[in-house]
Design a protein around this motif. Structure first.
Motif, PDB file in Angstrom:
ATOM      1  N   ALA A 297       0.822  -1.197   0.000  1.00 24.60           N
ATOM      2  CA  ALA A 297       0.000   0.000   0.000  1.00 24.60           C
ATOM      3  C   ALA A 297       0.863   1.257   0.000  1.00 24.60           C
ATOM      4  O   ALA A 297       2.063   1.220   0.278  1.00 24.60           O
ATOM      5  N   ALA A 298       0.221   2.381  -0.299  1.00 22.36           N
ATOM      6  CA  ALA A 298       0.889   3.667  -0.212  1.00 22.36           C
ATOM      7  C   ALA A 298       1.302   3.933   1.230  1.00 22.36           C
ATOM      8  O   ALA A 298       0.810   3.284   2.161  1.00 22.36           O
ATOM      9  N   THR A 299       2.200   4.884   1.408  1.00 28.04           N
ATOM     10  CA  THR A 299       2.674   5.234   2.752  1.00 28.04           C
ATOM     11  C   THR A 299       1.497   5.528   3.677  1.00 28.04           C
ATOM     12  O   THR A 299       0.618   6.327   3.347  1.00 28.04           O
ATOM     13  N   GLY A 300       1.491   4.859   4.826  1.00 25.30           N
ATOM     14  CA  GLY A 300       0.420   5.070   5.786  1.00 25.30           C
ATOM     15  C   GLY A 300      -0.629   3.993   5.778  1.00 25.30           C
ATOM     16  O   GLY A 300      -1.381   3.842   6.741  1.00 25.30           O
ATOM     17  N   GLY A 301      -0.709   3.225   4.672  1.00 24.15           N
ATOM     18  CA  GLY A 301      -1.676   2.138   4.624  1.00 24.15           C
ATOM     19  C   GLY A 301      -2.594   2.223   3.415  1.00 24.15           C
ATOM     20  O   GLY A 301      -2.695   3.261   2.751  1.00 24.15           O
ATOM     21  N   VAL A 302      -3.264   1.104   3.129  1.00 23.08           N
ATOM     22  CA  VAL A 302      -4.149   1.025   1.968  1.00 23.08           C
ATOM     23  C   VAL A 302      -5.245   2.086   2.066  1.00 23.08           C
ATOM     24  O   VAL A 302      -5.823   2.318   3.123  1.00 23.08           O
ATOM     25  N   GLY A 303      -5.489   2.754   0.957  1.00 22.77           N
ATOM     26  CA  GLY A 303      -6.522   3.777   0.914  1.00 22.77           C
ATOM     27  C   GLY A 303      -6.024   5.196   1.115  1.00 22.77           C
ATOM     28  O   GLY A 303      -6.741   6.152   0.806  1.00 22.77           O
ATOM     29  N   MET A 304      -4.807   5.356   1.622  1.00 21.51           N
ATOM     30  CA  MET A 304      -4.256   6.706   1.807  1.00 21.51           C
ATOM     31  C   MET A 304      -3.942   7.325   0.443  1.00 21.51           C
ATOM     32  O   MET A 304      -3.404   6.669  -0.446  1.00 21.51           O
ATOM     33  N   ILE A 305      -4.298   8.596   0.281  1.00 19.71           N
ATOM     34  CA  ILE A 305      -4.035   9.302  -0.963  1.00 19.71           C
ATOM     35  C   ILE A 305      -2.633   9.878  -0.904  1.00 19.71           C
ATOM     36  O   ILE A 305      -2.330  10.706  -0.046  1.00 19.71           O
TER      37      ILE A 305
END
Length: 374
Positions: A297-305
């Motif tokens: 996932a993106a930095t910070g976790g799945v779903g973070m923009i």
């Protein structure tokens, strides 16, 4: 600067993009809140995380009774959402931003796909390896807002899409390329590209292999744009009840995608059981390829923009030109185009409960396709 002429249904936006007259959280029998999620396309592994969240009871755990609304060629998810006919929608970011510019009150609250899955595919023996080599060629694309990365790639290569190539309206399959009616075809890594590898080479009697094709992957030349995201109604986000509902919806959705990361075969079976017309090997390929777009996932976790990916999408939307010289957007998005506020709360919740929200150890499978994807 002018905007893209995209699907007519996209342009017939509502006269009022606000909330429906019903309360933000109507309660169904049994104490659950009925929710409608509008998907972008027909049931397939592209939406496996939502299907799993329903099947595994993750939404019910949050007090939500989620109905998945199947998409189609003539359905524009972000418009359905803006008109109050759904509570949330799954849509590609540039398409949704075009709708916002036309008046749709929608906000990206969960960027599920961290990466783009769009290809242009040519025959290996064509010698086409870069967008610059599309010049003078027949270039297939689906339209309906799916072609923005293609125009971005050609713009970056210095091509005029209205003069330097012949644009061909492509069906949502790969027959035009297989029959050599076009030189390059649009394909999703998780769907149409697999259709090529499920087709029989008449010269050998065996299935085609990746060695028969050349992929132009927009991620490698800076023309990729953000795709599947969860969109919410902007005006309703002023309602504390809808805010809480959004956190709950996203928390269950994250669990659904984590489940499909860890159980791809089970999610393949859920999608097939949901009524997908695509076969089991094709759906397992799709599940595997979709997982690559979500995990890690993106930095910070799945779903973070991710702000850099968002900026690239907006910049391309402002500069890439189609065949008439129009761009996706005429100005920077205004208002609450996206927010990480609700996905952060959702991620904190599911992480505390033991769900891996980053998938840093994710390893894709090797999937063997069969004829026709059966």
């Amino acid at each position: 600067m002018r905007r893209y002429l995209i699907a007519a249904s996209l342009l017939l936006l509502l006269t009022a993009c606000g909330t429906a007259d019903t309360p933000a959280t109507p309660t169904a029998s049994g104490g659950t809140t009925p929710i409608k999620l509008q998907l972008q396309w027909f049931f397939q592994a592209q939406f496996a995380g939502y299907i799993a969240a329903v099947d595994q009871g993750f939404y019910k755990e949050q007090g939500l009774d989620v109905q998945l609304l199947e998409g189609g060629v003539d359905i524009v998810p972000q418009t359905v959402l803006a008109q109050g006919k759904a509570d949330y929608a799954v849509a590609w970011v540039p398409k949704a931003l075009a709708s916002r510019e036309q008046g749709a009150g929608i906000t990206d609250v969960g960027q599920i796909f961290a990466r783009s899955g769009t290809y242009q595919v040519a025959w290996k023996d064509s010698g086409i390896t870069t967008p610059a080599q599309f010049k003078g060629k027949k270039v297939g694309n689906w339209g309906f807002g799916n072609e923005f990365e293609l125009f971005a790639g050609m713009t970056k290569a210095g091509l005029d899409a209205g003069k330097d190539v012949t644009l061909v309206q492509q069906q949502f399959d790969m027959q035009a390329l297989l029959k050599k009616e076009i030189d390059v075809a649009q394909a999703m890594s998780y769907n149409e590209y697999a259709q090529l590898l499920e087709a029989t080479n008449p010269a050998t009697g065996k299935l085609y292999t990746p060695d028969d094709f050349q992929i132009i992957d927009w991620k490698t030349n800076g023309s990729a744009m953000l795709q599947d995201a969860v969109w919410a109604n902007t005006e309703k986000l002023n309602d504390p009840a809808y805010q809480q509902q959004t956190v709950k919806f996203l928390a269950a959705t994250v669990k659904g995608w984590a489940y499909c990361r860890d159980n791809p075969e089970a999610c393949r079976d859920l999608v097939v059981a949901k009524g997908s017309k695509l076969g089991k090997s094709h759906q397992l390929w799709q599940m595997n390829e979709v997982n690559k777009l979500v995990w890690p996932a993106a930095t910070g976790g799945v779903g973070m923009i991710d702000e850099a990916a968002w900026k690239q999408t907006v910049d391309i939307s402002l500069t890439a030109k189609n065949q008439t010289g129009d761009t996706v957007l005429t100005k920077e998005p205004t208002g609450l185009a996206y927010t990480n506020d609700y996905i952060k709360q959702a991620l904190d919740q599911v992480k505390a409960a033991g769900t891996d929200i980053t998938g840093t150890s994710f390893q894709p499978q090797t999937v063997t396709l069969t004829a026709g994807g059966a």
